[in-house]
Enzyme design. Structure first.
Site, short mmCIF file in Angstrom:
data_model
loop_
_atom_site.label_atom_id
_atom_site.label_comp_id
_atom_site.label_asym_id
_atom_site.label_seq_id
_atom_site.Cartn_x
_atom_site.Cartn_y
_atom_site.Cartn_z
N SER A 142 33.73 41.90 42.56
CA SER A 142 33.89 42.92 41.53
C SER A 142 33.26 42.43 40.24
O SER A 142 33.18 41.22 40.00
CB SER A 142 35.39 43.19 41.29
OG SER A 142 35.59 43.99 40.13
N TYR A 155 43.82 39.70 40.01
CA TYR A 155 42.66 40.37 40.58
C TYR A 155 41.37 39.67 40.16
O TYR A 155 40.50 39.39 40.99
CB TYR A 155 42.63 41.83 40.13
CG TYR A 155 41.55 42.68 40.75
CD1 TYR A 155 41.81 43.42 41.90
CD2 TYR A 155 40.29 42.77 40.18
CE1 TYR A 155 40.83 44.22 42.46
CE2 TYR A 155 39.30 43.56 40.73
CZ TYR A 155 39.58 44.29 41.88
OH TYR A 155 38.58 45.09 42.43
#
Length: 256
Positions: A142, A155
């Site tokens: 990401s 995350y």
């Protein structure tokens, strides 16, 4: 390596980027193995894929024993090996709340579902990958591995770890296996969820304008990037982080 006889394994295949990638490769003639812990989403995916060309397995890829069982099934189904592993699984919601309230259990959930899962699946897949010339691994990380917003600690750490794992694997597994990472930005996955959760995109003009490319990303943007990375045309590309974000991480934003 020809797509018509190649097998790809995709984790987190039941919905979102995983579902779109599975359908993209199936349309190109690949045999597709989809892993996901959501049985309902997997059932939907299986109905979308050509009969005899796909295998869907319910599996929590963050658990070692489950991964071992799944890859034993995959080895029996694809004894000639697999051409590609896409480590896509992970908790989609990046927000964990304030650091002082983040429990170890919750932290570990983000890490296991993405980073630990990529390690476990890559290790299990390696004997099958080594049976195919030109095989590769793609880790779906990401842009949050590169930049953050508040309260996304676990995350971001998981996705940053995936990027580091990518270059370590590229060095350690090459030249037999190439390993790269795709770093999606804002990708609209609403239409690619399972039926009871699917929704159409509803983007404001300001959402589109944040991107130098002029729009929010699509699942197809990621699927086609993965397809290029695993193709012979990318045969000299390994250990790389390919950012697919419409230029959003390159735009300077000033406080008003």
């Amino acid at each position: 390596m020809t797509a018509a006889v190649s097998t790809i394994v995709i984790t987190g295949a039941g919905a979102g980027i995983g579902r779109g990638t599975a359908l993209h490769f199936a349309a190109q003639g690949w045999r597709v193995v989809g892993l996901d812990r959501d049985g309902a989403a997997l059932k939907e995916l299986g109905a979308m894929l050509p009969r005899g060309q796909a295998l869907t397995l319910r599996c929590d890829v963050g658990r070692e024993a489950a991964v071992q069982r799944a890859f034993a099934r995959i080895a029996a189904w694809a004894p000639d090996g697999i051409a590609c592993l896409v480590n896509n699984a992970g908790i989609a919601d990046p927000h964990s709340g304030p650091l002082e309230d983040l429990s170890l259990k919750a932290w570990q959930g983000w890490i296991d579902s993405s980073l630990t899962a990529a390690f476990l699946c890559s290790r299990a897949a390696l004997p099958l990958l080594r049976r195919v010339a030109g095989a590769s691994v793609v880790n779906v990380a990401s842009t949050r591995a590169l930049q953050s917003e508040p309260d996304t600690y676990a995350y971001a750490a998981a996705k940053g770890g995936l990027c580091a794992l990518t270059h370590a694997m590229a060095v350690g597994l090459g030249p037999a296996v190439r390993v790269n990472a795709v770093l999606p930005g804002w990708i609209e996955t609403g239409p690619w969820q399972r039926a009871d959760r699917a929704h159409e995109a509803d983007h404001r003009p300001i959402d589109e304008a944040q991107h130098p490319a002029g729009r929010v990303g699509t699942v197809q943007d990621i699927a086609t990037t993965i397809a290029w990375l695993v193709s012979p045309e990318a045969g000299f590309v390994t250990g790389q982080q390919i950012v697919v974000d419409g230029g959003m991480t390159r735009r300077m934003i000033y406080a008003e």
